[in-house]
Design a protein around this motif. Structure first.
Motif, PDB file in Angstrom:
ATOM      1  N   ALA A 253     -40.281 -42.841  25.097  1.00 48.85           N
ATOM      2  CA  ALA A 253     -39.010 -43.585  25.044  1.00 48.85           C
ATOM      3  C   ALA A 253     -39.269 -45.031  24.641  1.00 48.85           C
TER       4      ALA A 253
ATOM      5  N   THR B 274     -40.818 -45.493  20.899  1.00 47.11           N
ATOM      6  CA  THR B 274     -39.914 -45.271  19.767  1.00 47.11           C
ATOM      7  C   THR B 274     -38.852 -46.364  19.693  1.00 47.11           C
TER       8      THR B 274
ATOM      9  N   MET C  59     -36.730 -42.257  17.419  1.00 45.47           N
ATOM     10  CA  MET C  59     -35.982 -42.674  18.608  1.00 45.47           C
ATOM     11  C   MET C  59     -35.011 -41.572  19.046  1.00 45.47           C
ATOM     12  N   ARG C  60     -34.430 -40.874  18.075  1.00 40.61           N
ATOM     13  CA  ARG C  60     -33.566 -39.739  18.433  1.00 40.61           C
ATOM     14  C   ARG C  60     -34.404 -38.593  18.997  1.00 40.61           C
TER      15      ARG C  60
ATOM     16  N   ALA D 210     -37.115 -38.697  20.611  1.00 43.06           N
ATOM     17  CA  ALA D 210     -37.754 -38.972  21.909  1.00 43.06           C
ATOM     18  C   ALA D 210     -36.996 -38.360  23.077  1.00 43.06           C
ATOM     19  N   ARG D 211     -35.664 -38.280  22.945  1.00 39.47           N
ATOM     20  CA  ARG D 211     -34.862 -37.918  24.111  1.00 39.47           C
ATOM     21  C   ARG D 211     -35.160 -36.522  24.658  1.00 39.47           C
ATOM     22  N   ALA D 212     -35.404 -35.556  23.763  1.00 41.81           N
ATOM     23  CA  ALA D 212     -35.563 -34.171  24.234  1.00 41.81           C
ATOM     24  C   ALA D 212     -36.775 -34.025  25.150  1.00 41.81           C
TER      25      ALA D 212
ATOM     26  N   GLU E 212     -37.693 -35.854  27.538  1.00 42.64           N
ATOM     27  CA  GLU E 212     -37.320 -36.114  28.935  1.00 42.64           C
ATOM     28  C   GLU E 212     -36.186 -35.218  29.397  1.00 42.64           C
TER      29      GLU E 212
END
Lengths: 405, 355
Positions: free
Chosen positions: B302, B305, B327-328, B330-332, B334
């Motif tokens: 997180a 990125t 950056m998009r 990265a979310r998956a 977590e």
């Protein structure tokens, strides 16, 4: 004036725009984000009170009240801006920028323009465009090689009789594709350095003005960002800003443009606060009444302390923005406070949206999830209008007089 | 203690790194924009042996450490495509380890003919699992799950049970989330789907915990790879981009942003490798290490990125450059399987209260 409480005027702005954010912005936010489209219909609907030329109109359209003509009395413009910006950011940052993006171009005209230039700008912005849309304006300052360092502009304006010939390319220009009028910044006197930079009002359709490619962006997708090219674009010298003397003294070149950017920072920080508040409230709504393995979510410190942290940061960011605005309205220097407000607001928006996504887990992976959108929207607030690093550079220079590298 | 890779591990790392640098990085932007993987992906990955590495007869020989080394390199290439390349491992390993013959036959026959399998963990508790005449009846919403849109089977962990379900029994809705856009995501609606008893892979909590540990280590390794890629891109950009008369990479504030992110990525990779080693060694602490590796890797990816976009400035925010996608993506890392910290806190609290 009490810094910590709204006066009736500010409370009214907050209530009106907060209601507008929930009723008119939220329902269309996901679609415009997904489609990367400007909310033209809403822009038209909102134009009676959110004018694209608000900087030239004064505050009457929004508040129903005229500005106090006495320049020594405290103003309310900066505080109206921070209160209103938080509500609009709370609704949708992309749409907020579509609604207010023209203000970036209108502000230098209001501050540096002659009566004739103001009238010309308003004429160019009046009515609807050939597609029946409200007209928008673009402030064309940044360039491909000139992001944070705006003193290194490469676009030039060459005198040629009664005209200037403008040559160069602009990057990251809000409304760059659709604008009816552009305020473009170019070096008119290279020997003078920064002092030689001038702004020019250029109407759409002027030969040599070529709107470029629209950018696909991480966030704020309801706001159009595009390149703009000036290919030997001839502009009459009467359209060069910086020929007027305002109540605050002569306003001419880049230094005044930078001052103008300084003045918008509290409102930009406040818009980021609005994004953070949106994510925080979304999470809080999930927690209220929600359960986790048979126990109320609200009974878990893991979740509630995160919300408490978010609330602290949001409140701190808001106070910084209000303090910066209060100083501006009271004619006091606020350079440091404005930078703090902008940098802190951006940080809070990123922190809150990121943590909210983590706490929501797989839910936040659903397409069109609002918190995921706010996460993407938040990032630009640490980049545009002076990056987080630029704000810290400003603060550091104020401490010692030196530019640390 | 020796951190040196053996010859086989080194060969795999070098091969996958080359694949990531040459192929995945050249495909990733178009795949992201199109929301679909390149046609060549599956064929190329099959040639490289990505999809038939789990032995039906000897799953215990599977090397999680090698997988983590590989996953890191794949993450450097493309998070979305990496998810597709890793998708068979949990279903194959779980079915081979705990499944009955019918489930093994169904899954491994499919895999041997190029079929893919997905793994879905009902971390939000949206599914209900009801025993009925020896079978299970499953209802509710599943997902979002990567690879589910193109998988022939999905291994579902829900209601304390692991079960193998053919996707033909599900009502699938392909979706394209913001991150890992090329990973062929789907959600599924289950309306009383019958899972026969011989497709119930396990109802042992320890099995489910072990399976989740495999997935966590894999996610952590890939996340460390994404964080590393973000800083590789950012460092290259910062060396070229000049502002205020100097490359921005020479400003101390950006040196520090980059340096801290690289430190984090190195630590996250090592934590993932350590947890993988512990899984392979059947160490008692392996499951806990896997969870900790994912906590750290989630934080690191997180931060890295977001900071890569910051270093790119305005260019970082537009799709022409690689970091806004990261950056998009990265979310998956977590989000999948839910908030890792929350799980840890609740588990620890239960343990403390039981004392």
């Amino acid at each position: 004036m009490d810094l910590f409480h709204d006066n009736p005027l500010l409370a009214g702005v907050r209530q009106m725009l907060g209601s507008f954010a929930l009723r008119s912005m939220r329902p269309i936010a996901a679609r415009h984000d997904r489609e990367e489209s400007m909310p033209w219909a809403l822009m038209k609907e909102a134009s009676p009170f959110l004018s694209q030329t608000a900087a030239l109109d004064g505050r009457k359209k929004l508040t129903g009240l005229e500005d106090d003509p006495d320049p020594k009395k405290p103003r309310t413009a900066a505080r109206i801006a921070v209160v209103g910006s938080e509500e609009l950011g709370y609704g949708c940052a992309g749409i907020a920028l579509a609604l207010a993006g023209s203000g970036l171009a209108a502000s230098p005209v209001a501050r540096m323009g002659t009566d004739e230039q103001r009238a010309e700008f308003k004429k160019l912005m009046s009515g609807l465009d050939d597609q029946g849309r409200v007209k928008v304006a673009a402030m064309a300052l940044s360039e491909p090689a000139t992001g944070s360092d705006i003193s290194g502009l490469k676009t030039i304006a060459i005198p040629d009789g009664d005209h200037y010939v403008i040559r160069g390319s602009k990057q990251w220009i809000t409304n760059g594709l659709s604008a009816a009028v552009y305020v473009v910044w170019a070096q008119a006197d290279p020997a003078a350095g920064r002092a030689g930079v001038r702004g020019f009002i250029v109407a759409r359709g002027t030969p040599g003005l070529v709107p470029g490619r629209k950018e696909t962006k991480l966030g704020i997708r309801a706001s159009e960002t595009a390149q703009v090219h000036f290919e030997d674009c001839r502009v009459h010298k009467d359209m060069m800003l910086g020929q007027a003397t305002s109540a605050e003294g002569a306003a001419t070149g880049l230094s005044d443009t930078k001052k103008m950017l300084d003045s918008t920072r509290p409102a930009v920080g406040s818009q980021a606060v609005g994004i953070a508040r949106a994510a925080y409230e979304f999470l809080l709504d999930r927690v209220r009444g929600g359960s986790l393995h048979g126990t109320p979510m609200a009974s878990h410190q893991h979740i509630m302390f995160e919300l408490a942290e978010m609330q602290m940061e949001i409140t701190a960011s808001r106070m910084l923005a209000h303090r910066a605005a209060w100083l501006a309205d009271h004619h006091q220097d606020n350079v440091a406070e404005a930078s703090m407000a902008k940098a802190h607001g951006a940080r809070t928006a990123q922190l809150v949206t990121t943590r909210a996504m983590v706490l929501l887990g797989e839910e936040a992976l659903e397409p069109d999830h609002p918190v995921e959108k706010w996460y993407r929207d938040a990032k630009i607030y640490d980049i545009f209008e002076g990056t987080g690093q630029i704000q810290r550079r400003i603060l550091a220079r104020l401490l010692t007089g030196q530019n640390p590298t | 203690m020796d951190f040196t890779l053996d010859a086989e591990q080194d060969l795999i790392v070098q091969t996958v790194r080359k694949f990531a640098d040459r192929d995945l990085r050249s495909w990733t932007a178009d795949a992201d924009r199109a929301g679909t993987p390149p046609e060549r992906l599956i064929a190329t990955a099959t040639d490289l042996g990505f999809f038939d590495e789990v032995s039906r007869d000897d799953p215990a020989s599977y090397a999680h450490l090698t997988r983590a080394l590989r996953g890191f390199e794949l993450g450097r290439g493309c998070a979305g495509l990496a998810a597709l390349l890793e998708t068979n491992v949990e279903p194959a390993l779980a079915v081979a380890t705990w499944g009955q013959a019918a489930a093994k036959d169904a899954l491994f026959t499919s895999l041997s003919t190029g079929g893919l399998a997905a793994f879905a963990h009902d971390s939000r508790g949206l599914l209900t699992v009801v025993p009925a005449a020896g079978d299970l009846h499953v209802s509710g919403k599943l997902g979002p799950v990567p690879a589910l849109a193109i998988a022939r089977h999905v291994l579902v962990a829900a209601g304390g049970v692991l079960m193998l379900v053919p996707t033909s029994k599900l009502t699938l809705t392909p979706i394209t989330p913001s991150g890992w856009r090329a990973a062929c995501w789907a959600t599924a609606q289950l309306d009383g789907v019958v899972v026969p008893a011989d497709h119930v892979v396990s109802s042992d909590p320890a099995a489910i915990a072990t399976l989740l540990a495999w997935a966590r280590v894999s996610l952590a390794a890939r996340a460390a790879g994404v964080a590393t890629a973000a800083m590789e891109y950012a460092q290259a950009y910062a060396a070229e981009r000049v502002q205020f008369g100097q490359p921005i990479g020479t400003f101390e504030s950006l040196i520090r942003l980059h340096d801290d992110a690289v430190t984090g990525a190195i630590a996250a990779r090592l934590c993932a490798l350590h947890a993988a080693w512990a899984l392979d060694a059947r160490r008692a602490e392996a499951l806990d290490l896997a969870s900790r590796a994912r906590v750290l890797a989630g934080d690191v990816v997180a931060r890295a990125t977001i900071d890569a976009v910051q270093i790119y400035g305005g260019y970082g925010f537009v799709n022409d450059y690689p970091v806004e996608k990261l950056m998009r993506d990265a979310r998956a890392f977590e989000a999948l399987h839910g908030d890792e910290r929350l799980g840890r806190v609740l588990t620890e609290r239960r343990l403390q209260e039981a004392v």
